[in-house]
Scaffold this motif. Structure first.
Motif, mmCIF file in Angstrom:
data_model
loop_
_atom_site.group_PDB
_atom_site.id
_atom_site.type_symbol
_atom_site.label_atom_id
_atom_site.label_comp_id
_atom_site.label_asym_id
_atom_site.label_seq_id
_atom_site.Cartn_x
_atom_site.Cartn_y
_atom_site.Cartn_z
ATOM 1 N N LEU A 231 0.824 -1.213 0.000
ATOM 2 C CA LEU A 231 0.000 0.000 0.000
ATOM 3 C C LEU A 231 0.855 1.257 0.000
ATOM 4 O O LEU A 231 0.509 2.258 -0.642
ATOM 5 C CB LEU A 231 -0.943 -0.018 1.206
ATOM 6 N N ARG A 269 -3.134 -4.488 9.782
ATOM 7 C CA ARG A 269 -3.336 -4.001 8.417
ATOM 8 C C ARG A 269 -4.061 -5.048 7.567
ATOM 9 O O ARG A 269 -4.929 -4.719 6.753
ATOM 10 C CB ARG A 269 -1.979 -3.653 7.803
ATOM 11 N N TYR A 273 -7.724 -4.620 5.489
ATOM 12 C CA TYR A 273 -7.797 -4.705 4.029
ATOM 13 C C TYR A 273 -8.262 -6.067 3.524
ATOM 14 O O TYR A 273 -7.957 -6.451 2.398
ATOM 15 C CB TYR A 273 -6.445 -4.328 3.411
ATOM 16 N N SER A 274 -9.004 -6.776 4.364
ATOM 17 C CA SER A 274 -9.563 -8.053 3.907
ATOM 18 C C SER A 274 -10.806 -8.372 4.718
ATOM 19 O O SER A 274 -11.091 -7.725 5.739
ATOM 20 C CB SER A 274 -8.541 -9.180 4.081
#
Length: 400
Positions: A231, A269, A273-274
């Protein structure tokens, strides 16, 4: 530790992968079946025990370098590596690179240990110091590696390194680290060179399509996901669900140069993001990478496994996700305490492990004195000795 003193029984803890509260027994660096002959019993009610964590991707020698934070995302890894070249004129970068490589490797290992990591896949050449008894973590050995398909200037050649990797051992390569056509094409190029197999472990994989993922799964290859680094450099990361459900995904931090502060930070993180549940995320830093990296004696808490443990306050099965490193109560490696809360001072003493009082992110801890070199401590943000120490003090303690 001598005789029965080598046996430690951890009682009444919630144990990852087991129902209810059970006991774990440590003997000679391995987990065994609890017996009545335990030399030391430690009550861990209100605690949860996880296997020592596995960081499936790091560059241990790069964690002391200043973090690289570009102003815009790059299309692929070759762009960011090219843009980074100006940093070699940066005084802070030059100062960090002037440190002995052995010190930087040791610092990267200590960074990992302080987040509960006991086993690391180091993406670079094997160093003899990894075998030293006082190196902070165990390092994946006998693995093959190449830096990236389009970066032959550093590391061994792709096809040659793949062929020279011992049978049954993983072969690591940065692959599809980007969002453009160059990154998208790398899996096909890898396959054309005969380098896609069950030994292949690809790092990043941001540019993989769903069809690419199916090819990876069919080949029994695997991917290491490093969302923070992705990212920051690329503005995107892979969608992990397909690979995770197939058991072909592990989590890694990359180094602090571009990646997360540590593996606990990377877990947070990954959650953001999942849609992967906490149980699946924990699998990406325990049992799954152990299998992918050919280290089946790690990543679980069954009898016979390496006695690598992370002990934390019990907040439910998903406790590990969202935990800060200062929340950890104890880290055990090869059956010996490495660092933890002062409440476990008697355990350190019984194990014959000298300790140095430190503060970790403001919390008092005990750290095995073999890691308490002041030069090493100074490299790790948030880690300070409670009293001034010298290298001479460390050497004297280590001999006791």
């Amino acid at each position: 530790m001598d005789g029965n003193s080598r046996i430690v029984q951890l009682r009444h803890a919630a144990v990852h992968g087991r129902g209810g509260r059970v006991s774990l027994q440590i003997e000679d660096g391995r987990l065994g079946t609890p017996t009545a002959s335990a030399g030391m019993r430690i009550d861990l009610r209100d605690h949860r025990i996880y296997p020592g964590l596995i960081n499936a991707h790091d560059h241990l020698h790069l964690n002391a370098l200043p973090a690289y934070r570009p102003r815009h995302p790059f299309a692929n890894s070759y762009e960011w590596i090219e843009a980074f070249q100006v940093q070699f004129r940066d005084p802070a970068t030059l100062k960090a690179l002037a440190l002995p490589k052995a010190l930087r490797l040791r610092h990267g290992a200590l960074k990992n240990l302080l987040s509960g990591v006991t086993f690391v896949a180091h993406h670079d050449s094997w160093e003899p110091m990894f075998d030293a008894s006082d190196f902070p973590v165990s390092v994946l050995r006998d693995a093959g590696w190449c830096y990236a398909p389009g970066w032959p200037m550093y590391g061994p050649a792709m096809r040659q390194s793949f062929l020279e990797t011992p049978a049954g051992r993983p072969w690591m390569i940065h692959l599809a680290e980007g969002t453009d056509e160059k990154a998208h094409a790398e899996l096909t190029a890898l396959d054309a060179q005969g380098c896609l197999s069950s030994q292949t472990v690809m790092i990043h994989g941001v540019g993989l399509s769903l069809r690419d993922m199916d090819r990876i799964i069919a080949s029994h290859a695997a991917v290491v996901w490093c969302p923070t680094s992705n990212l920051r450099l690329l503005g995107a990361t892979l969608e992990p669900t397909r690979l995770a459900h197939a058991g072909r995904l592990a989590l890694g931090t990359d180094s602090r140069l571009t990646g997360a502060d540590d593996l606990l930070d990377e877990l947070c993180r990954a959650r953001a993001y999942s849609d992967l549940p906490a149980s699946r995320l924990i699998d990406l830093v325990t049992e799954r990478p152990a299998r992918i990296l050919g280290s089946e004696g790690r990543g679980h808490l069954a009898p016979g496994a390496c006695a690598d443990l992370v002990i934390v306050p019990d907040r439910g099965e998903g406790t590990l996700v969202g935990l800060a490193r200062a929340d950890i109560r104890m880290v055990v490696r090869d059956g010996l305490p490495q660092w933890g809360d002062p409440m476990f001072a008697a355990w350190f003493e019984a194990a014959g492990v000298p300790t140095t009082p430190v503060f970790l992110d403001g919390q008092p801890k005990l750290l095995a004195t073999q890691y308490a070199d002041p030069v090493l401590l100074a490299l790790e943000p948030g880690l300070t000795a409670t009293l001034p120490i010298t290298s001479r003090d460390v050497r004297k303690e280590a001999r006791c």
